[in-house]
Scaffold this active site. Structure first.
Site, PDB file in Angstrom:
ATOM      1  CB  SER A  63      -1.574   9.763   0.980  1.00  0.00           C
ATOM      2  OG  SER A  63      -0.956  10.985   1.363  1.00  0.00           O
TER       3      SER A  63
ATOM      4  CB  SER B 255      -2.639  13.692   1.650  1.00  0.00           C
ATOM      5  OG  SER B 255      -2.574  13.258   0.319  1.00  0.00           O
TER       6      SER B 255
ATOM      7  CE  LYS C 160       0.826  10.600   4.303  1.00  0.00           C
ATOM      8  NZ  LYS C 160       0.313  11.754   3.540  1.00  0.00           N
TER       9      LYS C 160
END
Length: 574
Positions: A209, A233, A134
């Site tokens: 996210s 997330s 990420k």
């Protein structure tokens, strides 16, 4: 008088010019970041072409279809080379990002890591496995942007702890994935790198996210990814994209936060951010946890408890006592998500497990008084400060505008809404504006109330003698743009961040025509604008993944994974 007017006019003009120049500078930075990304993509595409010329006979589809356990076995025995596997995934990742815009940047140093692992005396557990990470997880020589302009000039000086451990275990980090601006969203869009879409339907969001990770893995461009989770997330992208994902107890895996200053919200101590794996199956998550929970991790970060992965617990076949619920009494989920829990419950019962009805206590109180107050204790000032030059993604504008309201207006809204306690969704829609801690004493009391709630929840769990809990997760995938309108809808995942329990997602079904018909009758809590927005957000999802959530008590990741594996096996059998 004329001199004063001239001075005032000159000052105003200077201010306008200064603001204009500031905006131009910001635009230039954003364009430069996009150009750097595009150039990196072109370099990797060229490298893939060169590899293809050298090794034209690679069986791409056969490699991409291998589950992680089988792939690692082939890499360990030498029947597949790390170079072949890396370039196969690079090629596929290029294809997936053209469809979904899931990549923020390729990591060209992956070729150096390819050479490095061949010098290791021992092959690590992830030897030769390409891994995506990420955006905000620090990698030496790269940005950790969080989709924010202010982070575009800050290059990481060293690898984060988790990246160092992955490399030590032989993994090859090859790509960094896109995120929503500031990470405070479960859509996946930012003003610098744009919107990421769901690989199964371009009109749908991949979640957030860790949305870039979700889209890349679901599209087949990565076999293992590392995400983070502070409100869902990891779990929401896995639900939206049909993947398995684990949010561990936050302290079980850690990375040094000082290296990614942009993720200011990750520092909210009472509700800590957890790092965890995302993949296509549960065995992949277990292998990743086993690889990360090693001496290297414990030495690099002494704050991580030195608890190695317990293979015996994961491999156990003892029948479980499973608590279950299909609604948390706060935000009613679409019919297909509740169906998934009930079908899984019946399958578990038929397999010999004991199922016990469980009601999570006071979820409306958790959402309005505990969770949101943690993030907006200062009225959202810390969060607002990250939006340099007032560059705000359209998906976040409603939340930003809410936080920007004057304090007096917030107090008036709080007063007006007090008689409407029964309209919980309406109340929470503005809770970000009004849930502030007015003093240090009030903040300490707020922290204490979180601990009290955790104790009450664990007591209720223990009284029922539960091993694990089966519950719903938000889904199916929302149409892009809707997550920003429905922050309230993620109570199913937020609860276990506040409790700091390990929680994982397993896809068990897909949306049917019958689900779509039943959705037409959905009224939610009050048939209010937010309930109607949810119905619009999830409609048109026939064929999209449907998942359930599996939960265990703190530090019992292996038991959580073992339960997830059971659910996965039963759903595949069905």
């Amino acid at each position: 008088t004329s001199a004063a007017l001239a001075l005032l006019g000159g000052s105003v003009a200077a201010l306008v010019v200064w603001k204009w120049l500031g905006k131009k500078m910001i635009q230039k930075k954003m364009e430069e970041a996009r150009r750097t990304r595009d150039e990196g993509m072109k370099k990797m595409a060229k490298a893939v072409q060169e590899f293809r010329k050298q090794v034209p006979s690679v069986q791409t589809d056969a490699i991409l279809s291998l589950p992680l356990l089988e792939l690692t076995g082939r890499l360990q025995e030498g029947s597949l080379s790390p170079r072949t596997v890396l370039y196969t995934y690079l090629e596929k990742a290029l294809e997936v990002t053209q469809q979904t815009n899931c990549l923020r940047h390729f990591i060209p140093e992956c070729e150096e890591q390819l050479q490095e692992i061949q010098q290791h005396k021992e092959k690590g557990l992830l030897y030769g496995v390409p891994v995506s990470i990420k955006d905000h997880i620090g990698h030496k020589g790269h940005l950790a942007t969080c989709g924010l302009v202010q982070c575009l000039g800050t290059v990481m000086e060293e690898d984060s702890v988790v990246v160092k451990v992955l490399k030590r275990q032989g993994a090859i980090p090859f790509a960094m994935t896109n995120v929503p601006q500031s990470l405070f969203s479960y859509d996946c869009s930012n003003p610098i790198f744009g919107q990421t879409s769901n690989p199964f339907n371009p009109q749908k969001s991949p979640g957030g996210s860790s949305g870039g990770e979700g889209a890349l893995i679901a599209g087949g461009g990565s076999i293992l990814g590392i995400g983070s989770d502070m409100g869902g997330s990891i779990r929401l992208p896995c639900s939206f994209c049909g993947l398995c994902g684990l949010k561990p107890t936050a302290e079980r895996l850690r990375w040094v936060l000082g290296e990614a200053q942009c993720g200011c919200l990750l520092l909210s101590h009472p509700v800590p951010c957890a790092l965890g794996p995302m993949a296509r199956d549960v065995d992949s998550l277990a292998l990743c946890m086993k690889a990360l929970l090693c001496q290297e991790m414990f030495q690099l970060d002494p704050t991580v408890p030195p608890i190695p992965f317990n293979e015996q617990v994961y491999s156990s076949s003892t029948p479980l006592r499973v608590g279950y619920y299909d609604t948390d009494g706060y935000f009613p989920l679409p019919p297909c998500m509740r169906r998934a829990v009930q079908e899984t419950r019946h399958a578990l019962q038929a397999a010999g497990h004991q199922l016990v009805l469980f009601s999570p206590p006071r979820v409306p109180y958790v959402m309005t008084e505990l969770f949101m107050k943690t993030f907006f204790a200062d009225g959202g000032r810390t969060w607002l400060d990250v939006f340099t030059g007032n560059i705000v993604d359209p998906r976040l504008k409603s939340q930003v505008n809410s936080c920007n309201l004057p304090r007096l207006v917030k107090k008036l809204l709080a007063l007006l809404l007090k008689p409407l306690q029964f309209l919980l969704l309406l109340k929470l829609k503005v809770v970000a504006m009004i849930s502030t801690c007015r003093s240090v004493k009030e903040m300490w009391n707020h922290h204490h109330q979180i601990q009290v709630y955790r104790s009450q929840f664990i007591t209720q769990w223990k009284e029922l003698q539960l091993d694990v809990v089966l519950c719903p997760v938000l889904g199916p995938a929302f149409t892009t743009g809707y997550p920003g309108k429905l922050l309230t809808a993620i109570s199913s995942t937020m609860l276990y961040n506040l409790l700091n329990f390990p929680a994982g997602i397993v896809p068990v079904s897909t949306v049917t025509e019958a689900d779509e018909e039943e959705l037409k009758l959905y009224k939610g809590c009050c048939d209010d604008p937010w309930d109607r927005a949810l119905k619009q957000a999830v409609s048109g999802a026939v064929g999209m993944p449907v998942a359930v959530q599996c939960v265990a008590l703190p530090w019992q990741e292996e038991l959580c994974l073992r339960f997830m594996k059971e659910v996965e096996t039963l759903s595949r059998d069905q």
